[in-house]
Design an enzyme around this catalytic site. Structure first.
Site, PDB file in Angstrom:
ATOM      1  CG  HIS A  67      -2.085  -0.906   1.072  1.00  0.00           C
ATOM      2  ND1 HIS A  67      -1.978  -2.272   1.229  1.00  0.00           N
ATOM      3  CD2 HIS A  67      -3.380  -0.664   0.759  1.00  0.00           C
ATOM      4  CE1 HIS A  67      -3.161  -2.827   1.024  1.00  0.00           C
ATOM      5  NE2 HIS A  67      -4.019  -1.875   0.730  1.00  0.00           N
ATOM      6  N   PRO A  68       0.421   2.277  -0.712  1.00  0.00           N
ATOM      7  CG  PRO A  68      -0.832   3.787  -1.995  1.00  0.00           C
ATOM      8  CD  PRO A  68      -0.782   2.335  -1.539  1.00  0.00           C
ATOM      9  CD  GLN A  85      -4.670  10.142  -8.290  1.00  0.00           C
ATOM     10  OE1 GLN A  85      -3.486   9.870  -8.149  1.00  0.00           O
ATOM     11  NE2 GLN A  85      -5.184  11.311  -7.945  1.00  0.00           N
ATOM     12  CD  GLU A  87      -9.350   2.769  -3.006  1.00  0.00           C
ATOM     13  OE1 GLU A  87      -9.996   1.773  -3.388  1.00  0.00           O
ATOM     14  OE2 GLU A  87      -8.168   2.698  -2.602  1.00  0.00           O
ATOM     15  CG  PHE A 119      -1.896   5.040   8.511  1.00  0.00           C
ATOM     16  CD1 PHE A 119      -2.360   4.568   9.726  1.00  0.00           C
ATOM     17  CD2 PHE A 119      -2.720   5.871   7.768  1.00  0.00           C
ATOM     18  CE1 PHE A 119      -3.620   4.908  10.193  1.00  0.00           C
ATOM     19  CE2 PHE A 119      -3.976   6.218   8.221  1.00  0.00           C
ATOM     20  CZ  PHE A 119      -4.428   5.735   9.437  1.00  0.00           C
ATOM     21  CB  VAL A 120      -3.367   0.191   5.475  1.00  0.00           C
ATOM     22  CG1 VAL A 120      -4.547  -0.184   4.581  1.00  0.00           C
ATOM     23  CG2 VAL A 120      -2.048  -0.114   4.772  1.00  0.00           C
ATOM     24  CB  CYS A 122     -11.229   1.895   4.344  1.00  0.00           C
ATOM     25  SG  CYS A 122     -12.358   1.801   2.949  1.00  0.00           S
ATOM     26  CB  ALA A 123      -8.781   6.655   1.491  1.00  0.00           C
TER      27      ALA A 123
END
Length: 174
Positions: A67-68, A85, A87, A119-120, A122-123
């Protein structure tokens, strides 16, 4: 898209269509293809969840490392996956001012140094204020708790991505 259409997909088409429901982890879609026929979308989600939970912690960390950073280098350079992008844009991460970008960079760096993965969150279910707050709060977690929390966020992202694919026109995705 009907579940029968999903079940009829050739392996290559299935992986192409579902290969990024877990960010940059087409192996997961490749693995669950073997469980066809799926009963419904919930069955696909359950198979993905089972696969992720069967992994050792190092495998879960690997998923997270795909994950970015939120509002990070990939966003700034335009190299995010189309899903990420969209999200990050929906969450307002593309509209941060320079001070907010610096603050996010500092928090992301602190988080990665503490936990060893990005850090992940759910945007799509959060806005930029929620994301900054959660990032600050989750820095206080123990590593094992944070690993589980981050994996739960991956599953939320996956669920929304699956729903987006299934509710869209399959022909535009293949």
């Amino acid at each position: 898209m009907d579940i029968n259409v999903v079940n009829a997909l050739a392996y290559e088409d299935f992986v192409k269509l579902f290969g990024n429901v877990v960010e940059k982890c087409p192996l997961i879609s490749a693995a669950i293809w073997s469980y066809r026929p799926f009963k419904d979308l919930a069955d696909i989600e359950a198979r993905i969840s089972e696969f992720i939970h069967s992994l050792p912690d190092s495998g879960k960390e690997g998923i997270l490392r795909c994950h970015p950073d939120l509002a990070g280098r990939d966003l700034q350079s335009g190299t995010l996956t189309p899903e990420s992008q969209e999200e990050q844009s929906q969450a307002g991460m593309t509209t941060l001012d320079s001070a907010e970008i610096v603050h996010m960079y500092r928090l992301n760096s602190e988080y990665k140094e503490r936990f060893g993965f990005p850090f992940v969150i759910c945007a799509r279910l959060n806005n930029k204020a929620d994301i900054v707050r959660q990032l600050s709060e989750r820095l206080k977690n123990r590593r094992t708790a944070e690993l589980e929390c981050a994996i739960e966020e991956v599953k939320k992202i996956c669920s929304l991505r699956l729903h987006s694919i299934v509710l869209s026109d399959i022909q535009t995705k293949l």
